[in-house]
Design an enzyme around this catalytic site. Structure first.
Site: not given
Ligand code: SAM
Length: 344
Positions: A72, A110, A154, A156
Site C-alpha cells: 500500500c 488484496e 484477519r 483484508r
C-alpha cells in the site's frame, strides 16, 4: 479448459495455492524477496521473476487473471481524477500497465483492511477509478479469514475487476462456520514452548469478544504506561500485543508480518504455550505438506505477510462460476484433501 493466471507480489504463493485448487494454471510469477522466492521455488518448482518494476509487459505470457497482494503506497497527485496517471511511481502502477497491455479477463487484488481508509479513502478511489478506466467493472469488500474455515481474525480488503462484464458479486461467497484455535492445534510435539506459571497472569472473567477472540491473560511484562488507570490491568489494550494471551477456545488475532520471533501465546488445557510455526501456517490455511525453509524469523515474517489460502480458494471458485460460467471442479489430489495432515 484451463484458465491462466499470473501471481504478482507472489510471496510464498498463497494466491497460487488457492487458484490452482480450482484448476487455474500459473504462467508467470514475480516476487522481489529472495527468501520468499526460494520457498516459492521449493513448493511450486518455478523461480519467480524479481522486481516487477523492471519487467517488460511484452515478456509476460498471455493470461486470463491477474492476482496480487500489492504493498500500500500513497498516490502523489490528489483528487484530480486522472486515475492511471495518478498512480505513477507506485507498485499499483505496475499492475495497471500490465492490465493495460494484456487486458486479462479478471483482476483480483488484496490489501490490508485499512487500505480502504488510506489517505482518507483517496487511495482506494484512485485504484477503482484506474481499473474502471482500463475497462473493468469493479467491486470490493473487506473479508475476514475466520469466515473461510481458519480460526484467525484477519480482515483484508479484496478488490475484484471483471473486464467488460457485470461486477463480481461478493454476496455469493460461501462462508463457513467459525472454528476455534483448538481445532487446528498439533496434538503432540515434544517441543511445545510452555510458559512457567510465574511468567503470566490469567484474569478472572475472560469474555469472548465480538471478533471471536477471548483475551484470557497476559505475560507478566511491563504494561503500557500512558493512560493506564488503576485496576484496568485485566484489559487487553493495556498489554502490548506480544504479551497478550488468548484462549484456544476462540479465534486468534491477526498474525503479523513483523513478528520475527512468533510471540503468539495461547491458553490451552490450562497451560500457556507459544503457537508452533506449523500451527501459524495452519492459521493461514497452508497445508502441512507446504515446504518451509530458512530461519524461523524469516518464516514467521513470510507467513504473516501471506494471504489466507481458503479465502483465495473461495474467491477462485466464485470467479470460475461468475465470470467463466463454469461449475467448479476440484483440481487437487485426494491426498491433499485435508487441510491438515491427520498425523502431526
Ligand atoms: C503482502 S505481500 C503478498 C504475499 C503473498 N500474497 C503471499 O501469499 O505470500 C507483498 C509482497 O510483495 C513483494 N514485493 C514488494 N515490492 C515488490 C516488487 N517491486 N516486485 C516484486 N515483488 C515485490 C514483497 O516482497 C511481498 O512478498
Amino acid at each position: 479448459m484451463s484458465y491462466k493466471f499470473i501471481d504478482l507480489f507472489a510471496g510464498i504463493g498463497g494466491f497460487r495455492l488457492g487458484f490452482e485448487k480450482y484448476g487455474f494454471k500459473c504462467v508467470f510469477s514475480s516476487e522481489i524477496d529472495k527468501h520468499a522466492q526460494e520457498m516459492y521455488y521449493e513448493n511450486f518448482g518455478d523461480m519467480p521473476f524479481g522486481d516487477i518494476t523492471k519487467i517488460k509487459v511484452q515478456d509476460i505470457p498471455k493470461f486470463d487473471i491477474l492476482s496480487g497482494g500489492f504493498p500500500c503506497q500513497p498516490f502523489s497527485i490528489a483528487g484530480e481524477k486522472k486515475g492511471f496517471n495518478d498512480t505513477r511511481g507506485t507498485l499499483f502502477f505496475d499492475i495497471a500497465r500490465i492490465l493495460e497491455y494484456h487486458k486479462p479477463k479478471v483482476v483480483v487484488l488484496e490489501n490490508v483492511k485499512h487500505f480502504k481508509d488510506h489517505d482518507k479513502g483517496k487511495t482506494l478511489q484512485i485504484v477503482l477509478q484506474t481499473l474502471e478506466q482500463l475497462g473493468y467493472s469493479t467491486s470490493w469488500q473487506v473479508l475476514n479469514a475466520k469466515d473461510f474455515g481458519v480460526p484467525q481474525n484477519r480482515e483484508r480488503t479484496i478488490i475484484i475487476g471483471f473486464y467488460n462484464k457485470t461486477k463480481f458479486d461478493f454476496l455469493n461467497l460461501e462462508k463457513k462456520q467459525n472454528i476455534k484455535i483448538s481445532d487446528i492445534l498439533e496434538n503432540d510435539n515434544n517441543n511445545f514452548e510452555y510458559l512457567d506459571e510465574l511468567e503470566y497472569t490469567i484474569i478472572k472473567t475472560p469474555k469472548k469478544q465480538i471478533s471471536g477472540l477471548t483475551f484470557v491473560g497476559y505475560r507478566n511484562k511491563k504494561i503500557r504506561k500512558n493512560g493506564v488507570r488503576k485496576n484496568t490491568e485485566h484489559l487487553s489494550r493495556v498489554h502490548k500485543q506480544p504479551n497478550r494471551i488468548y484462549s484456544s477456545e476462540g479465534t486468534h488475532p491477526t498474525l503479523s508480518s513483523q513478528e520475527p520471533t512468533g510471540r503468539y501465546f495461547i491458553y490451552h488445557k490450562k497451560r500457556v504455550r507459544k503457537l508452533t510455526l506449523k500451527e501459524c501456517y495452519r492459521l493461514m490455511g497452508f497445508p502441512d505438506k507446504f515446504k518451509k525453509i530458512g530461519t524461523n524469523a524469516k518464516q514467521y515474517n513470510r507467513v504473516g505477510n501471506s494471504i489466507v489460502v481458503p479465502m483465495v480458494e473461495e474467491i477462485a471458485k466464485q470467479i470460475k462460476c461468475q465470470f467463466f460460467n463454469q461449475k467448479y471442479e476440484l483440481n487437487y489430489q485426494p491426498k491433499q484433501l485435508n487441510l491438515f495432515d491427520p498425523v502431526n
